[in-house]
Scaffold this motif. Structure first.
Motif, PDB file in Angstrom:
ATOM      1  N   GLY A  72       0.689  -1.176  -0.052  1.00  0.00           N
ATOM      2  CA  GLY A  72       0.041  -0.043   0.070  1.00  0.00           C
ATOM      3  C   GLY A  72       0.597   1.253  -0.082  1.00  0.00           C
ATOM      4  N   ARG A  73       2.222   1.214  -0.393  1.00  0.00           N
ATOM      5  CA  ARG A  73       2.991   2.434  -0.335  1.00  0.00           C
ATOM      6  C   ARG A  73       2.819   3.028  -1.613  1.00  0.00           C
ATOM      7  N   ARG A  74       3.058   4.292  -1.646  1.00  0.00           N
ATOM      8  CA  ARG A  74       3.161   5.034  -3.046  1.00  0.00           C
ATOM      9  C   ARG A  74       4.647   4.920  -3.675  1.00  0.00           C
ATOM     10  N   LYS A  75       4.759   5.031  -4.839  1.00  0.00           N
ATOM     11  CA  LYS A  75       6.061   5.253  -5.449  1.00  0.00           C
ATOM     12  C   LYS A  75       6.314   6.688  -5.797  1.00  0.00           C
ATOM     13  N   ARG A  76       7.377   6.740  -5.849  1.00  0.00           N
ATOM     14  CA  ARG A  76       8.030   8.195  -6.399  1.00  0.00           C
ATOM     15  C   ARG A  76       8.188   8.142  -8.016  1.00  0.00           C
ATOM     16  N   ILE A  77       7.362   8.746  -8.744  1.00  0.00           N
ATOM     17  CA  ILE A  77       7.656   8.778  -9.995  1.00  0.00           C
ATOM     18  C   ILE A  77       8.391   9.833 -10.613  1.00  0.00           C
ATOM     19  N   PHE A  78       9.508   9.658 -11.662  1.00  0.00           N
ATOM     20  CA  PHE A  78      10.315  10.811 -12.069  1.00  0.00           C
ATOM     21  C   PHE A  78      10.073  11.120 -13.494  1.00  0.00           C
ATOM     22  N   LEU A  79      10.006  12.371 -13.744  1.00  0.00           N
ATOM     23  CA  LEU A  79       9.640  12.776 -15.265  1.00  0.00           C
ATOM     24  C   LEU A  79      10.676  13.894 -15.437  1.00  0.00           C
ATOM     25  N   ILE A  80      11.294  13.813 -16.632  1.00  0.00           N
ATOM     26  CA  ILE A  80      12.406  14.726 -17.281  1.00  0.00           C
ATOM     27  C   ILE A  80      11.646  16.202 -17.509  1.00  0.00           C
ATOM     28  N   THR A  81      12.371  17.130 -17.093  1.00  0.00           N
ATOM     29  CA  THR A  81      11.698  18.403 -17.328  1.00  0.00           C
ATOM     30  C   THR A  81      12.504  19.147 -18.470  1.00  0.00           C
ATOM     31  N   ALA A  82      12.115  20.225 -18.951  1.00  0.00           N
ATOM     32  CA  ALA A  82      12.719  20.958 -19.992  1.00  0.00           C
ATOM     33  C   ALA A  82      14.218  21.221 -20.080  1.00  0.00           C
ATOM     34  N   SER A  83      14.720  21.310 -18.628  1.00  0.00           N
ATOM     35  CA  SER A  83      16.093  21.508 -18.575  1.00  0.00           C
ATOM     36  C   SER A  83      16.677  20.153 -18.758  1.00  0.00           C
ATOM     37  N   GLY A  84      16.278  19.224 -18.202  1.00  0.00           N
ATOM     38  CA  GLY A  84      16.744  17.748 -18.581  1.00  0.00           C
ATOM     39  C   GLY A  84      17.060  17.464 -19.999  1.00  0.00           C
ATOM     40  N   LYS A  85      15.759  17.709 -20.714  1.00  0.00           N
ATOM     41  CA  LYS A  85      16.059  17.504 -22.214  1.00  0.00           C
ATOM     42  C   LYS A  85      16.981  18.028 -22.673  1.00  0.00           C
ATOM     43  N   ARG A  86      17.269  19.469 -22.456  1.00  0.00           N
ATOM     44  CA  ARG A  86      18.159  20.195 -22.892  1.00  0.00           C
ATOM     45  C   ARG A  86      19.671  19.766 -22.485  1.00  0.00           C
ATOM     46  N   ALA A  87      19.586  19.238 -21.272  1.00  0.00           N
ATOM     47  CA  ALA A  87      20.943  18.695 -20.913  1.00  0.00           C
ATOM     48  C   ALA A  87      21.353  17.475 -21.631  1.00  0.00           C
ATOM     49  N   ILE A  88      20.435  16.377 -21.732  1.00  0.00           N
ATOM     50  CA  ILE A  88      20.697  15.448 -22.671  1.00  0.00           C
ATOM     51  C   ILE A  88      21.204  15.483 -24.194  1.00  0.00           C
ATOM     52  N   GLU A  89      20.192  16.594 -24.752  1.00  0.00           N
ATOM     53  CA  GLU A  89      20.608  16.991 -26.022  1.00  0.00           C
ATOM     54  C   GLU A  89      22.082  17.649 -26.119  1.00  0.00           C
ATOM     55  N   GLU A  90      22.428  18.294 -25.366  1.00  0.00           N
ATOM     56  CA  GLU A  90      23.883  19.104 -25.538  1.00  0.00           C
ATOM     57  C   GLU A  90      24.634  18.080 -25.236  1.00  0.00           C
ATOM     58  N   VAL A  91      24.504  17.153 -24.381  1.00  0.00           N
ATOM     59  CA  VAL A  91      25.665  16.336 -24.061  1.00  0.00           C
ATOM     60  C   VAL A  91      26.051  15.523 -25.325  1.00  0.00           C
ATOM     61  N   ASN A  92      24.802  15.035 -25.735  1.00  0.00           N
ATOM     62  CA  ASN A  92      24.848  14.234 -27.215  1.00  0.00           C
ATOM     63  C   ASN A  92      25.396  14.906 -28.212  1.00  0.00           C
ATOM     64  N   GLU A  93      25.082  16.331 -28.355  1.00  0.00           N
ATOM     65  CA  GLU A  93      25.653  17.029 -29.430  1.00  0.00           C
ATOM     66  C   GLU A  93      27.069  17.019 -29.266  1.00  0.00           C
ATOM     67  N   ILE A  94      27.685  17.406 -28.323  1.00  0.00           N
ATOM     68  CA  ILE A  94      29.017  17.770 -27.905  1.00  0.00           C
ATOM     69  C   ILE A  94      29.804  16.622 -28.234  1.00  0.00           C
ATOM     70  N   ARG A  95      29.115  15.158 -27.689  1.00  0.00           N
ATOM     71  CA  ARG A  95      30.172  13.959 -27.815  1.00  0.00           C
ATOM     72  C   ARG A  95      30.154  13.870 -29.415  1.00  0.00           C
ATOM     73  N   ASN A  96      28.976  14.030 -30.149  1.00  0.00           N
ATOM     74  CA  ASN A  96      28.928  13.769 -31.702  1.00  0.00           C
ATOM     75  C   ASN A  96      30.032  14.744 -32.340  1.00  0.00           C
ATOM     76  N   GLN A  97      30.056  15.861 -31.883  1.00  0.00           N
ATOM     77  CA  GLN A  97      31.060  16.787 -32.434  1.00  0.00           C
ATOM     78  C   GLN A  97      32.404  16.250 -32.376  1.00  0.00           C
ATOM     79  N   LEU A  98      32.746  15.925 -30.888  1.00  0.00           N
ATOM     80  CA  LEU A  98      34.048  15.784 -30.828  1.00  0.00           C
ATOM     81  C   LEU A  98      34.332  14.514 -31.698  1.00  0.00           C
ATOM     82  N   TYR A  99      33.437  13.391 -31.815  1.00  0.00           N
ATOM     83  CA  TYR A  99      33.935  12.315 -32.360  1.00  0.00           C
ATOM     84  C   TYR A  99      34.090  12.712 -33.878  1.00  0.00           C
TER      85      TYR A  99
END
Lengths: 112, 150
Positions: A72-99
């Protein structure tokens, strides 16, 4: 990186939370990472990374309904925010750029 | 499921854990326990205990009620008192200085009197009943001069 610094495990957990939308909580993230990447993490490590990401503003959390078999306990559900989305995209982009900037010669390992 | 997680580990978790995080932490530990106890109850118990130990982090431990917080003079009140005092000093410096000088003089006087009395009561303590012995002084006029005789 303009303040979107993400450690390696943090990036992994953030991506997994995105993959598991909308049922991303401690145990499901742990299971998904083990299934896809093969890393078996302890649940407390996953919890601490999730809390850290939430403090940085990349995730937001809410409590789910209590109608479950977890005693009967609740769970804590996590969702990505807009800031999180930008973080993922930027990390991905920089990694590809360097590669893409690595000259082909550096990655050739033939017997000369 | 008849198998339950180890009671003392559960009690330990409930004791140290912050109340707002207890629900999710305990829920996750219970869920993992339920999963593994279907095949291997002993491993599940060990895993539960290990998880409870791993969850014992600074972020999850409950904060003890701090006894340094006042309820008669709060920090904010102190800040306000100082602010008003400084403003008053800049508006009417003579008044403030008079207060300060007067208090200083009285503190110094009281302190010096205290020191003198401590000094006077510190010697001649080797008699048997020092509180009951008195020294008599008398002023005598002899040879035209006023002298003191003990």
């Amino acid at each position: 990186m303009k303040g979107y610094y993400l450690g390696e495990l943090e990036e992994l957990v953030l991506l997994t939370v995105g993959v598991l939308f909308p049922e991303a909580y401690g145990i499901s993230v742990m299971d998904e990472i083990e299934k896809q990447v093969g890393r078996s993490l302890n649940i407390s490590a996953v919890h601490s990374v999730l809390t850290r990401l939430e403090d940085k503003g990349f995730l937001k959390s809410k409590m789910s309904d209590p109608t479950e078999e977890r005693g009967g306990r609740r769970k804590r559900i996590f969702l990505i925010t807009a800031s999180g989305k930008r973080a993922i995209e930027e990390v991905n982009e920089i990694r590809n750029q360097l590669y893409n900037q690595i000259p082909k010669v550096a990655l050739q390992f033939k017997l000369a | 499921m008849n198998v339950k997680p180890p009671r003392w580990a559960n009690k330990f978790l409930q004791w140290y854990c912050r109340p707002e995080l207890l629900e999710e932490i305990q829920g996750d530990a219970y869920e993992l326990f339920e999963r593994t106890s279907k095949e291997n109850p002993r491993k599940a118990k060990r895993q539960f205990v290990w998880n409870v130990v791993r969850f014992f982090r600074l972020k999850n431990i409950r904060k003890p009620k701090s006894s340094l917080t006042n309820n008669t003079i709060t920090t904010a009140m102190l800040h306000n008192i100082f602010k008003v005092a400084i403003r008053h000093f800049f508006r009417q410096p003579a008044h403030s200085l008079l207060n300060v000088v007067g208090l200083t003089v009285s503190f110094v006087a009281a302190f010096l009197i205290f020191l003198w009395i401590m000094y006077e009561r510190s010697y001649d303590q080797f008699h048997e009943q020092p509180d009951q012995i008195y020294k008599v002084l008398s002023h005598v006029e002899a040879n035209g001069d006023l002298t003191m005789m003990m």
